[in-house]
Structure formats: structure tokens, C-alpha cells
Enzyme design. Structure first.
Site, mmCIF file in Angstrom:
data_model
loop_
_atom_site.group_PDB
_atom_site.id
_atom_site.type_symbol
_atom_site.label_atom_id
_atom_site.label_comp_id
_atom_site.label_asym_id
_atom_site.label_seq_id
_atom_site.Cartn_x
_atom_site.Cartn_y
_atom_site.Cartn_z
ATOM 1 N N HIS A 45 40.955 -19.986 -58.857
ATOM 2 C CA HIS A 45 39.610 -20.260 -59.376
ATOM 3 C C HIS A 45 38.633 -20.205 -58.217
ATOM 4 O O HIS A 45 38.477 -21.172 -57.459
ATOM 5 C CB HIS A 45 39.546 -21.618 -60.068
ATOM 6 C CG HIS A 45 38.268 -21.860 -60.807
ATOM 7 N ND1 HIS A 45 38.219 -22.350 -62.103
ATOM 8 C CD2 HIS A 45 36.962 -21.676 -60.447
ATOM 9 C CE1 HIS A 45 36.959 -22.458 -62.493
ATOM 10 N NE2 HIS A 45 36.179 -22.055 -61.488
ATOM 11 N N HIS A 47 34.745 -18.069 -56.687
ATOM 12 C CA HIS A 47 33.522 -17.348 -57.046
ATOM 13 C C HIS A 47 32.966 -16.632 -55.809
ATOM 14 O O HIS A 47 32.685 -17.283 -54.801
ATOM 15 C CB HIS A 47 32.441 -18.301 -57.578
ATOM 16 C CG HIS A 47 32.833 -19.036 -58.814
ATOM 17 N ND1 HIS A 47 32.812 -18.465 -60.071
ATOM 18 C CD2 HIS A 47 33.277 -20.304 -58.994
ATOM 19 C CE1 HIS A 47 33.216 -19.347 -60.968
ATOM 20 N NE2 HIS A 47 33.513 -20.470 -60.336
ATOM 21 N N LYS A 170 36.373 -15.086 -68.527
ATOM 22 C CA LYS A 170 36.034 -16.500 -68.297
ATOM 23 C C LYS A 170 35.025 -16.952 -69.349
ATOM 24 O O LYS A 170 34.002 -16.309 -69.557
ATOM 25 C CB LYS A 170 35.421 -16.664 -66.900
ATOM 26 C CG LYS A 170 34.761 -18.019 -66.609
ATOM 27 C CD LYS A 170 35.760 -19.120 -66.405
ATOM 28 C CE LYS A 170 35.057 -20.411 -65.961
ATOM 29 N NZ LYS A 170 34.368 -20.294 -64.664
ATOM 30 N N ASP A 301 37.571 -23.563 -56.952
ATOM 31 C CA ASP A 301 36.185 -23.420 -57.406
ATOM 32 C C ASP A 301 35.217 -23.265 -56.238
ATOM 33 O O ASP A 301 34.017 -23.483 -56.390
ATOM 34 C CB ASP A 301 35.756 -24.595 -58.287
ATOM 35 C CG ASP A 301 34.638 -24.236 -59.269
ATOM 36 O OD1 ASP A 301 34.299 -23.038 -59.372
ATOM 37 O OD2 ASP A 301 34.092 -25.150 -59.912
#
Length: 405
Positions: A45, A47, A170, A301
Site C-alpha cells: 500500500h 502512493h 482501488k 500508505d
């Protein structure tokens, strides 16, 4: 396994086993003796957001995609040097970055990207304080967020991500922390909308990752057939049993909670209130998942470019310590950050994350055994060598170009 031998040939592991009986090195073959080897790590996970300061949906929308993608090139190299040879990127510019990494133009991990995050209007991935027309402008060439309402729009949203080359989809099935007006406990998307998203993804052999904090969002995601539960703050014994029954995977992302706690003074009041309300529940949910035997994959994350920030790329290995604190053994935590990673991609998962013959030659050499000190996986300097697809991309002599490794 003591006194082991690992043989890498043409990007694959050709032998992994005891030194006794191992193939002998041929004349001219490179050989190296190191204290410990393990599979390359997976962060499931992440980004590639290209943000250089605090994370917010407004910044995600207002940062030019060209700038964000350019910044993310450096982040990909940081991840690889930290020992993460594969990442599942759940919303951001990884869908573009993957192309230039795969062709060898820039160094980086293997990137399995989702394209844009799919949200309902007013949901977690809507920029609530910006004009609605901005968030839905069809002329906006790219970005991290996609709003969809009703089954037809949800189907189109999935197809648009597939058109970009998304390897996973997602979706937000609950509110979130950094979004302004929604609440993490509130369920988002109707059952018909969620089923349409999952079924459309499945037709293309893609799985769906569900952002969800509240129990209602977790339940809705599982009932629709989502493969992974991201965050899972209100996971309890009943939802844990439902996860086991569905063979779903939990990606808890404790690192981002700890990062935001360290930056709580910079958060807007509403986001700070939600964070402080949720963080103890999230810690308890992780322990419940471990005690209930839920399969766990490592995810952080993380996704900012600011090297000094607790939310920055390169700190991904800190999640191992959080998994051990929740009750996993060090070896189970390593499994969550290696062998379990490909399972989060369903049928498209690569042969990766294990030191097994025929698997991808993504390998790390370490200064010491992480089973004795799991925190070493959070220290990139203790990861002395990195091989990706059999090519040496990091060693004490310095980083190696993907073109010449």
C-alpha cells in the site's frame, strides 16, 4: 538455512538450497559471500503522489501531474535502495512510472499500480473544499482521484483505470482521516455499485483493494468480493472471521498512523480529531487480526517526497516493527512483507517474494539476521545489496544503473 547457496540466472532463481550439493560456480561467474539473504520486500500500500509537504486531497488535485510524476522518479529509486523491489501502488502516478521503470530508463521497484482512486461524490477521495466542477472536469488529463456515482459510472471508472494499465483497482468503501467532511465509520458506495466495480475488475483478472476504516465499510467490501482490506480500523472478531471465510487479506498500514501522529500539530483540526479517535482502535484491530489468524500483507500508505518526513518514501521498513508489536513473530512479519505480497494481486500476482527455484530473482543481502532484530529492515544501510530481476542495483560500491547492472 545456514551455509546456503542462491544461484541467479537470467532474472530467475535457478537454485536455492544447502551448499552441499549446490551447483558449482562456472569459470568467470560472479560469486559473492554475504551474511544473510532474503527475498526482496513488498510494500502493498503505497502512493507515488509527488507531494512534498502534508498530504491532503486538495494538494493531490492541485499538484500538476507532470510535476508530481517527475518528483516520483526519485521516490522510486529511494524505495529500491531501501530493499523494496516490488510495490503495490494504490492511487497515484505509479501507473505511468511503471512504464519507465520497466523499460530500464530509471531505477525503481516493480510497480503494480491502481491508477486513480475511485470514490463516490463526497467520499474519501473527493476534494470537498474545491468546486465540484474541478473534481469532475473531463478536461483534466490525469490525477490521483476519480469520482463515480451509480453503476454505469462505476463500470466506466474501472475501465478507465484498465485503459491506463492498472494492475489492481482501488475503491473507497468508507470515509477517511484526511478528507474533510466524511467520517471513517460511514459506509460509501451502494452494494450494486461495489459489486459492479468488483465484477468488472474480475473480468480483466484484476482484484479490488478497499480503503475502509469502519466496520460497515469492511463488511460491504467483503460482501462485494474485494480482495484486500486496507487500514481496517474497526476490524473485530466477527469481521475477522468473515475475512478468513472470504480468504481476504488485511493490509493494516500502521506506519501512516504513526507518521500522522508525529505530525498531528500540522493537521487540520478535523483530521487531527479523527486520527486521535481512531488510532487506538486501529492498534487493537491489528492485534485482533493476528489473534484471529487473518492473512496479513505489509503496507505502509507512505508516499511523500520530503525525506525528513515520517510519511516519506524510504521509511517503508518501519512497518515490520509494527507488525511484530501487533503479535506476529519476526518470521511471520517477514512473510507478510515478502511471500504474501503477490497474493494481493490475485491471479495476476507474479512469482515473487520467495527464495524458490523459478521465482523472480529479487533478492536482498543483509548485514545481519532480521529475525534477531526486525528493526534492521527499517535501516537501508543494513541492506547491503539489492538484486532486482537478477541485476545488482545496490551494493557497498554504490548504486548501479539499470542499464549497466
Amino acid at each position: 538455512m545456514p551455509d546456503a547457496v542462491l544461484l541467479l540466472v537470467d532474472g530467475r532463481i535457478a537454485y536455492a538450497g544447502p551448499g552441499v550439493g549446490a551447483p558449482a560456480a562456472a569459470p568467470g561467474e560472479d560469486t559473492l559471500s554475504v551474511p544473510v539473504v532474503m527475498p526482496g520486500m513488498w510494500d502493498c500500500h503505497t502512493h507515488f503522489s509527488g507531494l512534498i509537504d502534508m498530504v491532503s486531497t486538495e494538494r493531490m488535485m492541485l499538484t500538476r501531474s507532470e510535476v508530481a510524476t517527475a518528483r516520483s522518479v526519485a521516490d522510486a529509486a529511494v524505495a529500491l535502495r531501501a530493499g523494496f523491489t516490488s510495490v503495490r501502488e494504490l492511487g497515484g502516478y505509479g501507473v505511468y512510472l511503471a512504464q519507465v521503470v520497466n523499460e530500464g530508463t530509471v531505477p525503481g521497484p516493480s510497480i503494480y499500480a491502481a491508477g486513480r482512486v475511485i470514490s463516490q461524490t463526497g467520499g474519501h477521495s473527493d476534494a470537498h473544499s474545491l468546486p465540484y466542477q474541478w473534481a469532475t472536469d473531463p478536461q483534466r488529463a490525469s490525477g490521483m482521484l476519480h469520482l463515480a456515482d451509480g453503476v454505469p459510472e462505476c463500470l466506466r471508472a474501472v475501465r478507465l483505470q484498465l485503459r491506463l494499465g492498472a494492475e489492481v483497482i482501488k475503491v473507497c468503501t468508507s470515509g477517511g482521516v484526511i478528507s474533510e467532511l466524511d467520517h471513517p465509520a460511514h459506509r460509501q458506495f451502494s452494494p450494486d455499485e461495489l459489486r459492479a466495480i468488483v465484477e468488472e475488475a474480475d473480468r480483466a483478472d484484476r482484484v479490488v483493494a478497499a480503503h475502509c476504516h469502519g466496520r460497515a465499510g469492511i463488511t460491504a467490501a467483503l460482501e462485494a468480493g474485494c480482495r484486500t482490506i486496507e487500514h481496517g480500523t474497526e476490524l473485530d472478531e466477527e469481521t475477522a472471521a468473515a475475512m478468513r471465510a472470504a480468504d481476504a487479506i488485511f493490509v493494516p498500514t500502521r506506519t501512516v498512523f504513526e507518521g500522522f501522529l508525529g505530525l498531528r500539530g500540522k493537521l487540520p483540526p478535523e483530521a487531527r480529531r479523527k486520527l486521535e479517535e481512531l488510532e487506538a482502535r486501529h492498534r487493537a484491530a491489528m492485534s485482533t487480526a493476528v489473534a484471529s489468524g487473518v492473512r496479513i500483507a505489509l503496507g505502509t500508505d507512505l508516499g511523500t517526497c520530503a525525506s525528513g518526513s515520517p510519511l516519506a518514501w524510504g521509511r517503508n521498513g518501519e512497518e515490520f516493527g509494527h507488525l511484530v508489536a501487533a503479535g506476529l513473530s519476526p518470521l511471520q512479519a517477514v512473510e507478510a512483507g515478502t511471500a504474501t505480497g503477490p497474493l494481493t494481486l490475485g491471479r495476476r500476482g507474479p512469482r515473487s517474494g520467495r527464495l524458490t527455484e523459478g521465482y523472480d530473482a529479487d533478492v536482498l543481502a543483509l548485514a545481519a539476521n532480521p529475525l534477531d532484530d526486525i528493526s534492521m529492515l527499517a535501516r537501508p544501510d543494513d541492506i547491503t545489496h539489492v538484486w532486482k530481476n537478477g541485476a545488482l542495483v545496490k551494493s557497498p560500491a554504490g548504486d548501479h544503473s539499470p542499464r549497466t547492472a
